[in-house]
Write an enzyme that holds these catalytic residues in place. Structure first.
Site, PDB file in Angstrom:
ATOM      1  CG  ASP A   1      -2.038   1.007   1.109  1.00 21.58           C
ATOM      2  OD1 ASP A   1      -1.744   2.220   1.236  1.00 21.58           O
ATOM      3  OD2 ASP A   1      -3.184   0.603   0.894  1.00 21.58           O
TER       4      ASP A   1
ATOM      5  CG  HIS B   1      -8.719  -3.294  -2.876  1.00 22.57           C
ATOM      6  ND1 HIS B   1      -9.737  -2.598  -3.507  1.00 22.57           N
ATOM      7  CD2 HIS B   1      -8.298  -2.503  -1.861  1.00 22.57           C
ATOM      8  CE1 HIS B   1      -9.910  -1.436  -2.895  1.00 22.57           C
ATOM      9  NE2 HIS B   1      -9.056  -1.358  -1.889  1.00 22.57           N
TER      10      HIS B   1
ATOM     11  CG  HIS C   1      -6.931  -2.514   2.913  1.00 21.28           C
ATOM     12  ND1 HIS C   1      -6.138  -1.438   2.603  1.00 21.28           N
ATOM     13  CD2 HIS C   1      -8.118  -2.312   2.304  1.00 21.28           C
ATOM     14  CE1 HIS C   1      -6.817  -0.607   1.837  1.00 21.28           C
ATOM     15  NE2 HIS C   1      -8.019  -1.120   1.636  1.00 21.28           N
TER      16      HIS C   1
ATOM     17  CG  ASN D   1     -12.232  -0.445   3.311  1.00 19.38           C
ATOM     18  OD1 ASN D   1     -12.375  -0.870   4.448  1.00 19.38           O
ATOM     19  ND2 ASN D   1     -11.169   0.236   2.948  1.00 19.38           N
TER      20      ASN D   1
ATOM     21  CB  ALA E   1     -13.138   3.828   3.923  1.00 22.61           C
ATOM     22  CD  GLN E   2     -15.072  -0.939  -2.827  1.00 26.57           C
ATOM     23  OE1 GLN E   2     -16.163  -1.192  -2.326  1.00 26.57           O
ATOM     24  NE2 GLN E   2     -14.596  -1.613  -3.874  1.00 26.57           N
ATOM     25  CB  SER E   3     -11.001   5.207  -2.465  1.00 25.84           C
ATOM     26  OG  SER E   3      -9.829   4.466  -2.251  1.00 25.84           O
ATOM     27  CB  VAL E   4      -9.688   1.357  -5.870  1.00 19.83           C
ATOM     28  CG1 VAL E   4      -9.467   0.653  -7.198  1.00 19.83           C
ATOM     29  CG2 VAL E   4      -8.683   2.485  -5.678  1.00 19.83           C
TER      30      VAL E   4
END
Length: 115
Positions: free
Chosen positions: A31, A100, A102, A87, A93-96
């Site tokens: 990350d 995926h 973490h 997320n 808070a999922q931004s993409v």
């Protein structure tokens, strides 16, 4: 055709990223904004699934491969101990929107980090 996700662009070498593992249908990158000493992302190579709920319904075997890759990274970098976080949605808070996970490891005892 829509533009590829940042993760696919990293996998393809279009933009830089530190790939820690390339294993079958998944890959793992470090990350760029780590929240723990080990903070990696486990990503399917397919862009077919936006989030973990879609992935679990559409390809549970691929989800299992993601979990196995997370464990492998934790075994190599965090004595096998880790947190695995998905997320799911913008308000979580999922931004993409390319599924995926973490992987966080080497956390200080009882310290919640970033999530």
């Amino acid at each position: 055709m829509s533009e590829h996700s940042i993760f696919t662009r990293i996998l393809n070498g279009d933009i830089p990223g530190e790939i820690l593992l390339d294993a079958g249908r998944v890959f793992v990158i470090r990350d760029i904004n780590p929240q723990a000493p080990l903070h990696a992302l486990v990503i399917p190579k397919t862009e077919e699934y936006r989030d973990v709920t879609e992935l679990a319904a559409g390809d549970p075997g691929l989800l299992a491969e993601m979990v196995a890759a997370a464990k492998r990274i934790a075994d190599e970098h965090a004595n096998g101990e880790y947190r695995l976080i998905f997320n799911n949605g913008a308000s979580a808070a999922q931004s993409v929107f390319h599924v995926h996970a973490h992987v966080l490891g080497n956390l200080e005892e009882n310290k919640l980090v970033g999530f």
